[in-house]
Write an enzyme that holds these catalytic residues in place. Structure first.
Site, short mmCIF file in Angstrom:
data_model
loop_
_atom_site.label_atom_id
_atom_site.label_comp_id
_atom_site.label_asym_id
_atom_site.label_seq_id
_atom_site.Cartn_x
_atom_site.Cartn_y
_atom_site.Cartn_z
N TYR A 237 0.86 -1.20 0.00
CA TYR A 237 0.00 0.00 0.00
C TYR A 237 0.89 1.24 0.00
O TYR A 237 1.49 1.59 1.00
CB TYR A 237 -0.89 -0.06 1.24
N LYS B 2 -0.87 -1.16 -4.53
CA LYS B 2 -1.89 -0.10 -4.57
C LYS B 2 -1.16 1.23 -4.65
O LYS B 2 -0.45 1.60 -3.71
CB LYS B 2 -2.72 -0.19 -3.28
#
Lengths: 293, 293
Positions: free
Chosen positions: A132, A160
């Site tokens: 992330y 992400k």
């Protein structure tokens, strides 16, 4: 699980400063019913670092119990590696299908420290992990080279990436990471462009509250119908404007959830607050104009 | 307590990833023996947000049990207001003389959210609180206006300001806050200038490991002997250089503590790491050259 399609990130609502279990279950059930491709429980929208280990375990248990066949991706970020390892264990015990890890920082982290964090966490996982990259909240900026190194670790399933410079990065990043690792776009306003540019999954904030509207965009984009996807996304411009105006999507979506009665007010963990006054009225207007509900 | 003189901020050392109680007690006792004016337990140097509530309570109990007559200031920062209130209670039960609170953030905070945090915490305190302005770690930047508003709240005793732009801010800030509230300078390299410009207290990282050297500087500066104070500070230029080169004071001081055997290695909570290789050798050289021990 494979990291593709629409991943919807719900709020983790509070009532009287405690986890609002009933409201959370309703949010999860709504996502299941809408048929999102995955649920991102305890993402940034779910305010993961504001909750205790017990609260996080409870939320994940509720999410997996009510998500039906929809896989749950659990945010396990924390400042300390020890805590991240504990949270990874708790999440797997709760039956999640994947993990999401951001390098949360207080003291600025070095690239080697972040690499070692991912190496420690991915060493013994029974589910895949999504890296992330969210510099706005973690204050750590991944270089593409570091992401490429981390993508070689075992059990990495997706990365992400944040909206800023996303479109310039995707092709180059894509060429540096294994084919089995998907790239995922954050930042709802540019999701269509991200999906068109090679992202396989949209990690969506609005999808956590308005899954049908997000699915309409995601399905068109992933079917290759770019014009249609752009049109659906452009129709939501007033929502993207609110995100820009009020410091990101969190407070706007939390305010919308309160206005729609999906959660109690105030639903965010203090000191975070939902919008008041004129800003709140603007959110109400946009919900009505766009017929979001 | 009054917030004046040298406030020394020790590390909170780990051994095998757990609080190293024996080493922590030795650090505290050293500060007591040296005669610092206060001890900043669980400051940023003490990595407060990396520890659990229990670990923080234990550290504060050890600090107050071993600090003798030296007052202990306890860092109570956390992401969530609820947790800050709990930590304030725990700290007061542990017998600390004052609290230190930074607006730690993940989602960016607004000025109103930060004001409300301080209003909630200061409402029912039996000890004074120091407002901790550390944008590098909290990612919240206080305006002088907000600090002036917060300084009007009950139980505010001091404001700890960061080194960047400190010298330009002090006179103006001083004129906007009550006389009873001291300004304190952070950033060891410019401490002398901060004390000369109107700060009443130096919140010192190096003072947490090398209290005698820090006291020499602080005593001269606070006695008005600016030339002497500057000379003592300038003699430590190689240490200030290391702070600049290695991303701040934390890793340098933690490495120095390891090299001196004051703490076990690794003493920092992972993913944070002390310096290795050439950087570590430079720290060793500077300790020797400056005869710090």
């Amino acid at each position: 699980m494979d990291f593709t399609g629409l991943s919807a990130f719900p709020l983790t609502p509070l009532v009287d400063d405690k986890l609002d279990e009933a409201a959370y279950v309703r949010l999860i059930e709504r996502l299941r019913t809408a048929g999102v491709d995955s649920i991102g429980a305890l993402g940034s929208t779910g305010c993961y670092p504001y909750f205790s280990r017990n609260e996080r375990a409870t939320a994940l248990r509720l999410a997996t119990e009510h998500s039906g066949a929809v896989p749950v991706i659990a945010g396990i970020g924390a400042l300390r590696t020890r805590d991240v390892l504990w949270l990874a264990e708790d999440a797997q015990k709760a039956g999640v299908s994947a993990l999401l890890l951001a390098p949360v920082s207080y003291h600025t982290l070095t690239e080697d420290e972040v690499f070692d964090l991912y190496a420690a966490v991915t060493r013994e996982l029974s589910v895949p992990l999504c890296v992330y990259d969210n510099p706005g909240a973690t204050h750590f900026t991944f270089s593409d080279g570091l992401l490429a190194r981390i993508a070689q670790l075992p059990n990495i399933g997706s990365i992400k990436i944040p909206p800023v410079s996303a479109l310039e990065r995707i092709a180059s990043l894509r060429s540096q990471i294994p084919e089995t690792v998907t790239l995922g776009i954050s930042g709802d306003a540019i999701a269509v462009d991200g999906l068109n540019a090679g992202c396989g999954i949209w990690y969506s904030v609005m999808g956590g509250l308005f899954p049908e509207a997000a699915l309409t965009i995601a399905r068109a984009a992933l079917a290759g119908d770019t014009a249609q996807a752009r049109e659906h996304s452009a129709a939501l411009a007033p929502l993207w404007d609110l995100f820009r105006r009020y410091g990101g999507s969190l407070r706007v979506i939390a305010t919308a959830a309160e206005l729609l009665g999906a959660v109690a007010a105030p639903c965010l963990p203090a000191p975070l607050r939902t919008l008041t006054g004129d800003a709140r009225r603007q959110v109400a207007e946009v919900i009505e104009t766009l017929r979001l509900a």
